[in-house]
Design a protein around this motif. Structure first.
Motif, short mmCIF file in Angstrom:
data_model
loop_
_atom_site.label_atom_id
_atom_site.label_comp_id
_atom_site.label_asym_id
_atom_site.label_seq_id
_atom_site.Cartn_x
_atom_site.Cartn_y
_atom_site.Cartn_z
N ARG A 147 -3.01 0.35 -3.99
CA ARG A 147 -2.91 -0.96 -3.33
C ARG A 147 -2.59 -2.03 -4.37
O ARG A 147 -3.20 -2.05 -5.45
CB ARG A 147 -4.19 -1.32 -2.59
CG ARG A 147 -4.37 -0.53 -1.30
CD ARG A 147 -5.60 -0.99 -0.53
NE ARG A 147 -5.60 -0.43 0.81
CZ ARG A 147 -5.95 0.81 1.12
NH1 ARG A 147 -6.36 1.62 0.15
NH2 ARG A 147 -5.91 1.23 2.37
N THR B 235 0.85 -1.18 0.00
CA THR B 235 0.00 0.00 0.00
C THR B 235 0.89 1.24 0.00
O THR B 235 1.83 1.32 0.79
CB THR B 235 -0.92 0.04 1.24
OG1 THR B 235 -1.68 -1.16 1.30
CG2 THR B 235 -1.86 1.23 1.17
N ALA C 28 -4.01 10.21 -2.27
CA ALA C 28 -4.16 9.06 -3.14
C ALA C 28 -3.60 7.82 -2.44
O ALA C 28 -2.59 7.88 -1.75
CB ALA C 28 -3.43 9.29 -4.45
N SER D 60 -7.34 4.66 -5.06
CA SER D 60 -8.51 5.26 -4.41
C SER D 60 -8.05 6.48 -3.62
O SER D 60 -6.86 6.74 -3.49
CB SER D 60 -9.19 4.24 -3.48
OG SER D 60 -8.29 3.82 -2.46
N ASN D 61 -9.02 7.21 -3.08
CA ASN D 61 -8.73 8.38 -2.26
C ASN D 61 -8.87 8.03 -0.78
O ASN D 61 -9.83 7.38 -0.37
CB ASN D 61 -9.69 9.53 -2.59
CG ASN D 61 -9.17 10.39 -3.71
OD1 ASN D 61 -7.97 10.63 -3.80
ND2 ASN D 61 -10.06 10.87 -4.57
N GLU D 62 -7.88 8.48 0.01
CA GLU D 62 -7.98 8.39 1.47
C GLU D 62 -7.55 9.76 2.00
O GLU D 62 -8.23 10.76 1.74
CB GLU D 62 -7.13 7.25 2.01
CG GLU D 62 -7.65 5.87 1.62
CD GLU D 62 -6.89 4.74 2.24
OE1 GLU D 62 -6.01 4.98 3.10
OE2 GLU D 62 -7.15 3.58 1.88
N ASP E 71 -11.32 7.05 -12.72
CA ASP E 71 -11.54 5.63 -12.96
C ASP E 71 -10.25 5.05 -13.54
O ASP E 71 -9.84 5.43 -14.65
CB ASP E 71 -12.71 5.42 -13.92
CG ASP E 71 -13.05 3.94 -14.10
OD1 ASP E 71 -12.29 3.08 -13.63
OD2 ASP E 71 -14.09 3.63 -14.71
N THR F 63 -5.09 -1.29 -7.49
CA THR F 63 -6.20 -0.35 -7.39
C THR F 63 -5.71 1.01 -6.91
O THR F 63 -4.69 1.10 -6.23
CB THR F 63 -7.29 -0.86 -6.43
OG1 THR F 63 -6.71 -1.00 -5.11
CG2 THR F 63 -7.85 -2.20 -6.89
#
Length: 334
Positions: free
Chosen positions: A327, A280, A324, A319-321, A293, A317
């Motif tokens: 994973r 990660t 950015a 994604s936003n946390e 996407d 993948t």
């Protein structure tokens, strides 16, 4: 270890045969004394009982010549003192047979010891040749790695030079990306220097890659931290694809996540999972754009990352946390 070194030195005093002869005389003298003082306790018919071990020991320590001398001296002493009639050099058929038996056994002992020592010397020489070949192979391997890395860096430099002659912005950007990736592969190649093909410590490997990326970005205020489970390793075949994927994620964070600032944090987490390795990468930058996407992304770098992950049979993948978060989950080899 000391015993091994001692055995490798046998026979002793090979370059000074007089020492071996003196040793043979000394050992046979001891053997004679043992046989002489043990005579009252021994039954008749054991004239050579202490001489055979003395011959083997002499041949083992000082070689076949000293062993032969010990056999001759032992035979003469046994013949005169311990073969009836004692204190005489009798040549009856029985005595001749006993002496012949003694000569045969002593000869076999000496030949076997000499054969074993020659075999041992051949093994030592072969081991030394193999060690020299291994050392030479390691040197050649490291030189090959160095040359491959240098050639990649040269190609990267040529692409950078060619970029100056290109006016089209899209082409200039493509050449920039190609040069950056070739330079990265060159730096990775320098780390893959183990000629034995041993697996790499994944946290150490990623730490070096992250440091190289941040140094190249000119943003020393960006800090990269790595948290990892113990003993997570990576095969050399997977090293470059994984490095390119992580480097692409870090490059995106430096270029886009921290586009408007020179300080921030990139955190890499390495976890061992049953049959897999979990990676990660999370930054505290501005994050992914709304509606992002990964499957529809036109970014060459992200498409390359997806392709490499597929080759590794890994998932990838974005994604936003806090910013950015990328994973990846790839199969583990053990």
């Amino acid at each position: 270890m000391n015993r091994t070194r001692f055995l490798e030195r046998l026979p002793l005093a090979a370059e000074r045969p007089w020492l071996g002869q003196a040793g043979a005389i000394g050992i046979i003298t001891i053997a004679f004394a043992i046989r002489y003082f043990a005579a009252p306790a021994l039954p008749v018919g054991y004239p050579y009982v202490s001489f055979f071990p003395a011959i083997i020991l002499t041949a083992f320590l000082f070689g076949w010549r000293a062993g032969t001398l010990a056999a001759v001296l032992g035979g003469v002493l046994a013949w005169y003192f311990f073969i009836p009639p004692s204190n005489a050099f009798d040549l009856s058929p029985q005595v001749m047979f006993a002496l012949g038996f003694y000569a045969f056994v002593a000869g076999v002992d000496i030949v076997l010891v000499d054969w074993l020592q020659k075999t041992n010397r051949r093994l030592i020489a072969e081991r030394e040749r193999n060690a020299a070949l291994v050392e030479r192979g390691e040197i050649l391997f490291r030189e090959l790695q160095h040359r491959v890395s240098n050639n990649l860096q040269v190609v990267s430099g040529l692409l950078t030079l060619q970029r100056r002659e290109v006016k089209d912005e899209a082409a200039r950007a493509a050449l920039d990306e190609a040069a950056r990736r070739l330079g990265l592969i060159g730096r990775i190649q320098r780390q893959l220097h183990d000629p034995n093909g041993d697996r790499l410590s994944l946290p150490d490997y990623l730490r070096q890659i992250a440091a190289d990326m941040i140094d190249a970005s000119g943003k020393p205020g960006i800090i990269c931290t790595i948290e990892s489970d113990d003993g997570v390793v990576l095969s050399p075949d997977a090293a470059i694809p994984v490095a390119l994927i992580i480097a692409e994620v870090i490059a995106n964070a430096l270029e886009h996540g921290f586009a408007d600032r020179d300080i921030g944090t990139i955190a890499i987490h390495v976890r061992r999972e049953p049959g897999h390795i979990g990676l990660t990468v999370v930054d505290d930058g501005c994050g992914l754009p709304d509606g992002f996407d990964l499957a529809e992304s036109r970014s060459m770098g992200l498409r390359l990352a997806r392709m490499l992950a597929k080759q590794l049979q890994a998932s990838f993948t974005l994604s936003n946390e806090t910013g950015a978060a990328a994973r990846m989950r790839l199969p583990s080899e053990g």
